[in-house]
Structure formats: C-alpha cells, structure tokens
Design a protein around this motif. Sequence first.
Motif, PDB file in Angstrom:
ATOM      1  N   SER A  39       0.828  -1.215   0.000  1.00  0.00           N
ATOM      2  CA  SER A  39       0.000   0.000   0.000  1.00  0.00           C
ATOM      3  C   SER A  39       0.858   1.259   0.000  1.00  0.00           C
ATOM      4  CB  SER A  39      -0.961   0.017   1.182  1.00  0.00           C
ATOM      5  OG  SER A  39      -1.818  -1.077   1.151  1.00  0.00           O
ATOM      6  N   TYR A  40       1.891   1.288  -0.787  1.00  0.00           N
ATOM      7  CA  TYR A  40       2.812   2.403  -1.005  1.00  0.00           C
ATOM      8  C   TYR A  40       3.751   2.678   0.170  1.00  0.00           C
ATOM      9  CZ  TYR A  40       4.582   6.939  -2.533  1.00  0.00           C
ATOM     10  OH  TYR A  40       5.392   7.983  -2.886  1.00  0.00           O
ATOM     11  N   LEU A  41       3.230   2.906   1.393  1.00  0.00           N
ATOM     12  CA  LEU A  41       4.116   3.245   2.503  1.00  0.00           C
ATOM     13  C   LEU A  41       3.932   2.394   3.756  1.00  0.00           C
ATOM     14  CD1 LEU A  41       4.257   7.146   2.487  1.00  0.00           C
ATOM     15  CD2 LEU A  41       6.042   5.556   1.840  1.00  0.00           C
ATOM     16  N   LYS A  42       3.057   1.415   3.723  1.00  0.00           N
ATOM     17  CA  LYS A  42       2.834   0.603   4.915  1.00  0.00           C
ATOM     18  C   LYS A  42       3.842  -0.549   4.950  1.00  0.00           C
ATOM     19  CE  LYS A  42      -1.989   1.696   5.427  1.00  0.00           C
ATOM     20  NZ  LYS A  42      -3.350   1.200   5.535  1.00  0.00           N
ATOM     21  N   VAL A  43       4.484  -0.688   6.099  1.00  0.00           N
ATOM     22  CA  VAL A  43       5.481  -1.746   6.267  1.00  0.00           C
ATOM     23  C   VAL A  43       4.761  -3.050   6.616  1.00  0.00           C
ATOM     24  CG1 VAL A  43       7.494  -2.493   7.590  1.00  0.00           C
ATOM     25  CG2 VAL A  43       7.204  -0.079   7.025  1.00  0.00           C
ATOM     26  N   ASN A  44       5.140  -4.130   5.941  1.00  0.00           N
ATOM     27  CA  ASN A  44       4.581  -5.444   6.241  1.00  0.00           C
ATOM     28  C   ASN A  44       4.947  -5.845   7.666  1.00  0.00           C
ATOM     29  OD1 ASN A  44       3.381  -5.925   3.707  1.00  0.00           O
ATOM     30  ND2 ASN A  44       5.364  -6.537   2.875  1.00  0.00           N
ATOM     31  N   ALA A  64      10.256  11.285   5.424  1.00  0.00           N
ATOM     32  CA  ALA A  64       9.732  12.532   4.842  1.00  0.00           C
ATOM     33  C   ALA A  64      10.773  13.646   4.935  1.00  0.00           C
ATOM     34  CB  ALA A  64       8.448  12.950   5.554  1.00  0.00           C
ATOM     35  N   TYR A  65      11.446  13.758   6.077  1.00  0.00           N
ATOM     36  CA  TYR A  65      12.492  14.771   6.220  1.00  0.00           C
ATOM     37  C   TYR A  65      13.640  14.515   5.236  1.00  0.00           C
ATOM     38  CZ  TYR A  65      10.276  16.451  10.490  1.00  0.00           C
ATOM     39  OH  TYR A  65       9.394  16.965  11.397  1.00  0.00           O
ATOM     40  N   LEU A  66      14.044  13.257   5.099  1.00  0.00           N
ATOM     41  CA  LEU A  66      15.115  12.938   4.150  1.00  0.00           C
ATOM     42  C   LEU A  66      14.696  13.243   2.712  1.00  0.00           C
ATOM     43  CD1 LEU A  66      16.399   9.578   5.643  1.00  0.00           C
ATOM     44  CD2 LEU A  66      17.580  11.774   5.641  1.00  0.00           C
ATOM     45  N   THR A  67      13.439  12.953   2.377  1.00  0.00           N
ATOM     46  CA  THR A  67      12.936  13.245   1.037  1.00  0.00           C
ATOM     47  C   THR A  67      12.973  14.741   0.764  1.00  0.00           C
ATOM     48  OG1 THR A  67      11.521  11.295   1.076  1.00  0.00           O
ATOM     49  CG2 THR A  67      10.957  13.011  -0.501  1.00  0.00           C
ATOM     50  N   ILE A  68      12.498  15.535   1.712  1.00  0.00           N
ATOM     51  CA  ILE A  68      12.518  16.992   1.550  1.00  0.00           C
ATOM     52  C   ILE A  68      13.948  17.492   1.405  1.00  0.00           C
ATOM     53  CG2 ILE A  68      12.070  19.171   2.755  1.00  0.00           C
ATOM     54  CD1 ILE A  68       9.600  17.752   4.004  1.00  0.00           C
ATOM     55  N   LEU A  69      14.854  16.947   2.207  1.00  0.00           N
ATOM     56  CA  LEU A  69      16.255  17.363   2.155  1.00  0.00           C
ATOM     57  C   LEU A  69      16.870  17.078   0.783  1.00  0.00           C
ATOM     58  CD1 LEU A  69      18.679  18.350   3.993  1.00  0.00           C
ATOM     59  CD2 LEU A  69      19.248  15.930   4.170  1.00  0.00           C
ATOM     60  N   ILE A  70      16.656  15.864   0.274  1.00  0.00           N
ATOM     61  CA  ILE A  70      17.255  15.481  -1.006  1.00  0.00           C
ATOM     62  C   ILE A  70      16.617  16.238  -2.165  1.00  0.00           C
ATOM     63  CG2 ILE A  70      17.528  13.568  -2.625  1.00  0.00           C
ATOM     64  CD1 ILE A  70      17.861  11.755  -0.148  1.00  0.00           C
ATOM     65  N   VAL A  71      15.296  16.299  -2.197  1.00  0.00           N
ATOM     66  CA  VAL A  71      14.601  16.995  -3.295  1.00  0.00           C
ATOM     67  C   VAL A  71      14.979  18.477  -3.294  1.00  0.00           C
ATOM     68  CG1 VAL A  71      12.335  17.698  -4.154  1.00  0.00           C
ATOM     69  CG2 VAL A  71      12.722  15.338  -3.460  1.00  0.00           C
ATOM     70  N   PRO A 110       9.017   6.106  -0.638  1.00  0.00           N
ATOM     71  CA  PRO A 110       9.004   4.704  -0.192  1.00  0.00           C
ATOM     72  C   PRO A 110      10.399   4.096  -0.109  1.00  0.00           C
ATOM     73  CG  PRO A 110       8.106   4.887  -2.403  1.00  0.00           C
ATOM     74  CD  PRO A 110       8.315   6.275  -1.907  1.00  0.00           C
ATOM     75  N   ARG A 111      11.297   4.515  -0.985  1.00  0.00           N
ATOM     76  CA  ARG A 111      12.653   3.975  -0.958  1.00  0.00           C
ATOM     77  C   ARG A 111      13.415   4.426   0.290  1.00  0.00           C
ATOM     78  NH1 ARG A 111      10.432   4.082  -5.515  1.00  0.00           N
ATOM     79  NH2 ARG A 111      10.930   2.599  -7.169  1.00  0.00           N
ATOM     80  N   ALA A 115      14.848   2.290   3.469  1.00  0.00           N
ATOM     81  CA  ALA A 115      16.223   2.432   3.957  1.00  0.00           C
ATOM     82  C   ALA A 115      16.248   2.722   5.458  1.00  0.00           C
ATOM     83  CB  ALA A 115      16.945   3.528   3.184  1.00  0.00           C
ATOM     84  N   VAL A 116      15.321   3.530   5.952  1.00  0.00           N
ATOM     85  CA  VAL A 116      15.261   3.836   7.386  1.00  0.00           C
ATOM     86  C   VAL A 116      14.908   2.579   8.183  1.00  0.00           C
ATOM     87  CG1 VAL A 116      13.970   5.116   9.136  1.00  0.00           C
ATOM     88  CG2 VAL A 116      14.809   6.300   7.122  1.00  0.00           C
TER      89      VAL A 116
END
Length: 132
Positions: A39-44, A64-71, A110-111, A115-116
């Motif tokens: 479901s895109y972001l839910k961990v099994n 989310a913080y890492l995504t904002i930082l990289i983008v 999601p990637r 990784a986290v």
Amino acid sequence: MTDQTINSSVEEDRPTKPALMRGFRCKCPNCGEGKLLHSYLKVNDSCSECGQELFHHRADDGPAYLTILIVGHLLAPALHVSYVHWRPDPWVMAIGFSIGCIALSLFLLPRLKGAVVAYQWARRMHGFGKSA
C-alpha cells in the motif's frame, strides 16, 4: 573486581550497507527477497520469504524529512541554473519544477522509508535485536 566480558558470538553482525541497499529497493533487509512495503508506505508485519518480523520499525517522519532534504538540494540549484541560463516564463518554470518536485518526492519516499527501516534492523534498534 568482576569480569565483564561481551559475548559477541550470541548476536551475529548485521552489515549496514547491504541492509540499506535492500531497504532502498523496498526489499526485506534480512533476506533481500520479500517485499518490505505494501500500500505504497505501509510496512509489512513480517517478511513473506524469511519470516523476519518488521513491525518493530519506528520510521515516523524520518523518511519525509530525508525526502525533503534530497529533493530540495537537487531542485534548488537546478532552479537557479535554469533561471540564470534560459530565463523561462514564470509559469513554465513553476509547472516544470512542481512536476519535478512531486515526481521525485513520490519516487524517493518509499525507498527512503525502506532504507530507514533497514537501518533500524541492521543496528538492532526498536526491538529488532531479537533473532528471526
């Protein structure tokens, strides 16, 4: 004086780099075969291949913080370079960079969550210390 020795044979080493690579591919950090997310972001709750429990994770807002930082670090210089060299119309630039920001964020989120979770597994954080 008491003898305090650490028994390193009880817990085998979990290499961080391979776990991070597996997590970035959204695969189980233990075996690299089973899916980490649904479901895109839910961990099994557990890996379908090796049975590794995954519900211990505490990813929270880190991905989310890492995504904002990289983008932000990728698109801010691109915005500056495109403005200085080509001077596109403001609407063209706004639409182009909005699409780029959304697409890159949806790709990375999601990637980076994988990784986290994989990092937490490799470092035996938040209940991942138990063997599978």
